[in-house]
Scaffold this active site. Structure first.
Site, short mmCIF file in Angstrom:
data_model
loop_
_atom_site.label_atom_id
_atom_site.label_comp_id
_atom_site.label_asym_id
_atom_site.label_seq_id
_atom_site.Cartn_x
_atom_site.Cartn_y
_atom_site.Cartn_z
N LYS A 222 67.01 5.14 19.28
CA LYS A 222 66.70 6.56 19.17
C LYS A 222 68.00 7.36 19.13
O LYS A 222 68.92 7.10 19.92
CB LYS A 222 65.88 6.98 20.40
CG LYS A 222 65.70 8.48 20.54
CD LYS A 222 65.09 8.81 21.91
CE LYS A 222 64.86 10.28 22.10
NZ LYS A 222 65.81 11.11 22.70
N LYS B 238 67.96 9.44 36.92
CA LYS B 238 69.36 9.84 37.11
C LYS B 238 69.89 9.29 38.42
O LYS B 238 71.03 8.85 38.50
CB LYS B 238 69.49 11.38 37.10
CG LYS B 238 69.31 11.99 35.72
CD LYS B 238 70.42 13.00 35.40
CE LYS B 238 70.36 13.44 33.94
NZ LYS B 238 69.58 14.65 33.71
N LYS C 51 72.41 11.92 22.28
CA LYS C 51 73.78 12.16 22.76
C LYS C 51 74.21 11.06 23.71
O LYS C 51 75.33 10.61 23.69
CB LYS C 51 73.86 13.49 23.53
CG LYS C 51 73.94 14.70 22.70
CD LYS C 51 74.13 15.93 23.58
CE LYS C 51 72.99 16.17 24.54
NZ LYS C 51 71.79 16.75 23.94
P1 ADP Z 1 69.53 13.86 23.66
O1 ADP Z 1 68.65 12.64 23.73
O2 ADP Z 1 70.48 13.82 22.51
O3 ADP Z 1 70.19 14.19 24.99
P2 ADP Z 1 67.74 16.00 24.31
O4 ADP Z 1 67.02 15.15 25.30
O5 ADP Z 1 68.61 17.11 24.80
O6 ADP Z 1 68.58 15.06 23.32
O7 ADP Z 1 66.74 16.53 23.21
C1 ADP Z 1 66.10 17.76 23.21
C2 ADP Z 1 64.81 17.54 22.43
O8 ADP Z 1 65.13 17.07 21.09
C3 ADP Z 1 63.95 16.43 23.03
O9 ADP Z 1 63.03 16.89 23.97
C4 ADP Z 1 63.23 15.87 21.83
O10 ADP Z 1 62.05 16.61 21.58
C5 ADP Z 1 64.17 16.10 20.68
N1 ADP Z 1 64.87 14.87 20.27
C6 ADP Z 1 66.04 14.38 20.75
N2 ADP Z 1 66.40 13.25 20.13
C7 ADP Z 1 65.41 12.97 19.22
C8 ADP Z 1 65.19 11.94 18.27
N3 ADP Z 1 66.07 10.95 18.10
N4 ADP Z 1 64.08 11.99 17.52
C9 ADP Z 1 63.18 13.00 17.68
N5 ADP Z 1 63.34 14.00 18.55
C10 ADP Z 1 64.43 14.01 19.33
#
Ligand code: ADP
Ligand code: TRP
Length: 325
Positions: free
Chosen positions: A194, A110, A197
Site C-alpha cells: 500500500k 503505536k 508515507k
Molecule cells: P499515509 O499512509 O501515507 O500516512 P494517511 O494515513 O495520512 O497516509 O492517509 C490519509 C488518508 O489517505 C487515509 O485515511 C486514506 O483514506 C488515504 N490513503 C492513504 N494511502 C492510501 C492508499 N495507498 N490508497 C488509498 N487511499 C490511501
C-alpha cells in the site's frame, strides 16, 4: 446534510492520498455543506518539529486547493485556528471511559511499535487522540464523516462518546455516520505494498521532476525478459498506476502489449512517468499560482476559521449549558 473530515499535516501528500481521500472529498462537496480542516493539533502527537508542522500545514492547504478543493464551496480551515475544539475535547474526556481509549487500535499499534525503544513517545495526546477527533466531529453537528477504513474505530468511539454525553446531559450532540471509502481501491506504492508515507514507497503529488522520474523507474518488476508474454500484466504495479493517471484506452493498450510479449517494463515505466506528470500538470500550475500569493491562501484559511467558529460557538455553548458550566 453536513459533511466533515480532517486531514493530518504529516508529510507530502501522495497519489494514494489523492485517490483515497482528496478526490472523494472533493466530489462530496456537491452533496451537502462541507467542513474540511487541516488537523494540526492531531499532528502534534507524532511530529515535534514546529517549522516542519508549519510547512506541512501550508502544503496540505496548497495541495488540496491545487487538486480542486474550491474554498468557496466549503469551509476550509486550520484546526488550531478554532481552539475551542480543545475545550469540547475536555468536556468529552470526562465521559470517555479509559477502557474505550485503551482498546483503540491506533494507540495500541503505536505503543507496540515504540515499546522496544522510545516509550516516552507514548504521550497522553496519542492516548487522547480519539477524544479530540470526537470533538472535531461533534463541534460542528456533523452528519457524515468520510474517512478511510483505518479511522472506522475512531468514528465508533465518537458515536459512543456522543451517546454517553447525551444520556447524561440531554440531547446535545448529533450522532454522526461514518462514510467508509471501501469502494476506493488501495493505491500501490513503488514496491507493491500500500502506498504510504510510513513505507517510503510514495509518489508525491508535487515532488521534483527528476526525483519522481527516478522513483517511477525504480518500480518493482520481475525479471522476465521483454520478449516473454506476461499474461498477468494487470497485476503489474506500473499498469495499475497507469490506469489511475492515463486515459483507460491508453492504459489498456500498454497492458495488452505486455501480455502479448515483446515489450520491456522500462518502456511501460517511461510511459507511466509521462502520464503521471501530465495528469498533475494543471494542478501543478494552480499550486504554483497559489504559492505565489500565500497571503491569499492565509486569508482563505482565516475566513474558513471564522465561519467554522461561528458554528462551533453555538454548539459549544449548548454543551456548556447542558452540563452546568
Ligand atoms: P499515509 O499512509 O501515507 O500516512 P494517511 O494515513 O495520512 O497516509 O492517509 C490519509 C488518508 O489517505 C487515509 O485515511 C486514506 O483514506 C488515504 N490513503 C492513504 N494511502 C492510501 C492508499 N495507498 N490508497 C488509498 N487511499 C490511501
Ligand atoms: N484521524 C484522521 C486521520 O488520521 C484525521 C482526523 C482528525 C479526522 N480529526 C478528524 C478525520 C475528524 C475525520 C474527522 O486520517
Amino acid at each position: 446534510m453536513r459533511i466533515l473530515t480532517g486531514i493530518q499535516p504529516s508529510g507530502a501528500l501522495h497519489l494514494g492520498n489523492y485517490f483515497g481521500a482528496m478526490k472523494p472529498a472533493i466530489e462530496l462537496l456537491q452533496q451537502g455543506e462541507a467542513f474540511y480542516f487541516i488537523a494540526d493539533y492531531h499532528s502534534m502527537t507524532s511530529l515535534t518539529d514546529a517549522a516542519l508542522r508549519r510547512q506541512y500545514t501550508l502544503d496540505v492547504a496548497l495541495d488540496f486547493m491545487a487538486c480542486g478543493l474550491d474554498p468557496k464551496r466549503c469551509i476550509f480551515w486550520r484546526q488550531s485556528d478554532v481552539p475551542r475544539v480543545t475545550e469540547l475535547a475536555w468536556l468529552l474526556s470526562t465521559v470517555t471511559p479509559m477502557g474505550l481509549l485503551e482498546r483503540a487500535h491506533s494507540y495500541k499499534d503505536k505503543k507496540e511499535k515504540l515499546a522496544s525503544g522510545d516509550l516516552d513517545k507514548v504521550n497522553h495526546g496519542l492516548f487522547a487522540y480519539p477524544v479530540l477527533m470526537a470533538a472535531d466531529i461533534l463541534l460542528f453537528d456533523s452528519n457524515i464523516v468520510p474517512v478511510g477504513r483505518d479511522q472506522k474505530q475512531h468514528l465508533e468511539m465518537t458515536r459512543d462518546i456522543a451517546a454517553k454525553f447525551n444520556q447524561l446531559y440531554g440531547e446535545v450532540f448529533v450522532i454522526p455516520e461514518p462514510r467508509i471509502r471501501d469502494e476506493v481501491a488501495v493505491v500501490p506504492g513503488v514496491d507493491g505494498q500500500k502506498m504510504s508515507k510510513s513505507y517510503g514507497n510514495t509518489l508525491e503529488l508535487f515532488g521534483e521532476e527528476k526525483a519522481l522520474r527516478k522513483k517511477v523507474m525504480g518500480i518493482k518488476t520481475d525479471s522476465r525478459l521483454p520478449a516473454e508474454p506476461k499474461p498477468d500484466a494487470d497485476h503489474n504495479i506500473a499498469i495499475q498506476l497507469l490506469k489511475l493517471v492515463a486515459p483507460p484506452d491508453v492504459a489498456l493498450d500498454w497492458e495488452n502489449r505486455l501480455k502479448a510479449g515483446g515489450l520491456g517494463y522500462g518502456d511501460v515505466k517511461k510511459a507511466l512517468f509521462e502520464h503521471y506528470w501530465d495528469f498533475l500538470a494543471p494542478a501543478r500550475a494552480r499550486r504554483a499560482e497559489l504559492a505565489s500569493n500565500l497571503d491569499h491562501v492565509e486569508s482563505i484559511l482565516r475566513d474558513g476559521a471564522q465561519r467554522a467558529q461561528a458554528v462551533a460557538d453555538g454548539v459549544l455553548s449548548r454543551a456548556r449549558k447542558a452540563c452546568g458550566l
